[in-house]
Motif scaffolding. Structure first.
Motif, PDB file in Angstrom:
ATOM      1  N   ARG A 135       0.830  -1.205   0.000  1.00  0.00           N
ATOM      2  CA  ARG A 135       0.000   0.000   0.000  1.00  0.00           C
ATOM      3  C   ARG A 135       0.865   1.255   0.000  1.00  0.00           C
ATOM      4  N   ASP A 136       1.899   1.277   0.836  1.00  0.00           N
ATOM      5  CA  ASP A 136       2.808   2.423   0.882  1.00  0.00           C
ATOM      6  C   ASP A 136       3.532   2.606  -0.447  1.00  0.00           C
TER       7      ASP A 136
ATOM      8  N   GLY B 262       2.452   1.710  -3.416  1.00  0.00           N
ATOM      9  CA  GLY B 262       1.479   2.227  -4.378  1.00  0.00           C
ATOM     10  C   GLY B 262       1.244   3.719  -4.202  1.00  0.00           C
ATOM     11  N   GLN B 263       1.160   4.173  -2.959  1.00  0.00           N
ATOM     12  CA  GLN B 263       0.979   5.597  -2.696  1.00  0.00           C
ATOM     13  C   GLN B 263       2.191   6.391  -3.179  1.00  0.00           C
ATOM     14  N   ASP B 264       3.381   5.873  -2.954  1.00  0.00           N
ATOM     15  CA  ASP B 264       4.594   6.550  -3.409  1.00  0.00           C
ATOM     16  C   ASP B 264       4.636   6.637  -4.937  1.00  0.00           C
TER      17      ASP B 264
ATOM     18  N   ARG C 127       2.023   6.574  -7.007  1.00  0.00           N
ATOM     19  CA  ARG C 127       1.009   7.535  -7.464  1.00  0.00           C
ATOM     20  C   ARG C 127       1.460   8.969  -7.252  1.00  0.00           C
ATOM     21  N   ALA C 128       2.103   9.250  -6.121  1.00  0.00           N
ATOM     22  CA  ALA C 128       2.601  10.603  -5.856  1.00  0.00           C
ATOM     23  C   ALA C 128       3.690  10.981  -6.854  1.00  0.00           C
TER      24      ALA C 128
END
Length: 90
Positions: free
Chosen positions: A49-50, A52-54, A56-57
């Motif tokens: 999850r982390d 994926g967030q990185d 996307r950012a």
């Protein structure tokens, strides 16, 4: 006196070995293995999850950089809330 010393040392080592073997046996029970596997899966899910967030950012930041470099405006029209990305609808 020597025999008493060796007897005490043997008893202490025997107790220590039995305690360690008992802990090892408890760690290998199905419930313990399942609990450790569940913890590992939770950590893996959190890591994914982390990540994926990185990603996307970073994608968003790079898109902004590319749009600025190409001079493309990225505005939201207030009438319909649709992003205008320099495309025309025919």
């Amino acid at each position: 006196m020597r025999r008493l010393f060796w007897l005490g040392l043997g008893a202490a080592l025997g107790a220590l070995i039995v305690r360690r073997l008992t802990r090892a046996a408890q760690a290998l029970t199905p419930q313990s293995v399942a609990a450790s596997l569940a913890d590992a899966m939770r950590e893996l899910g959190s890591g994914i999850r982390d990540f994926g967030q990185d990603v996307r950012a970073a994608m968003s930041d790079r898109e902004v950089e590319l749009r600025e470099a190409l001079g493309i405006e990225d505005a939201v029209t207030p009438e319909d809330g649709i992003r205008n990305r320099g495309r025309t609808n025919y």
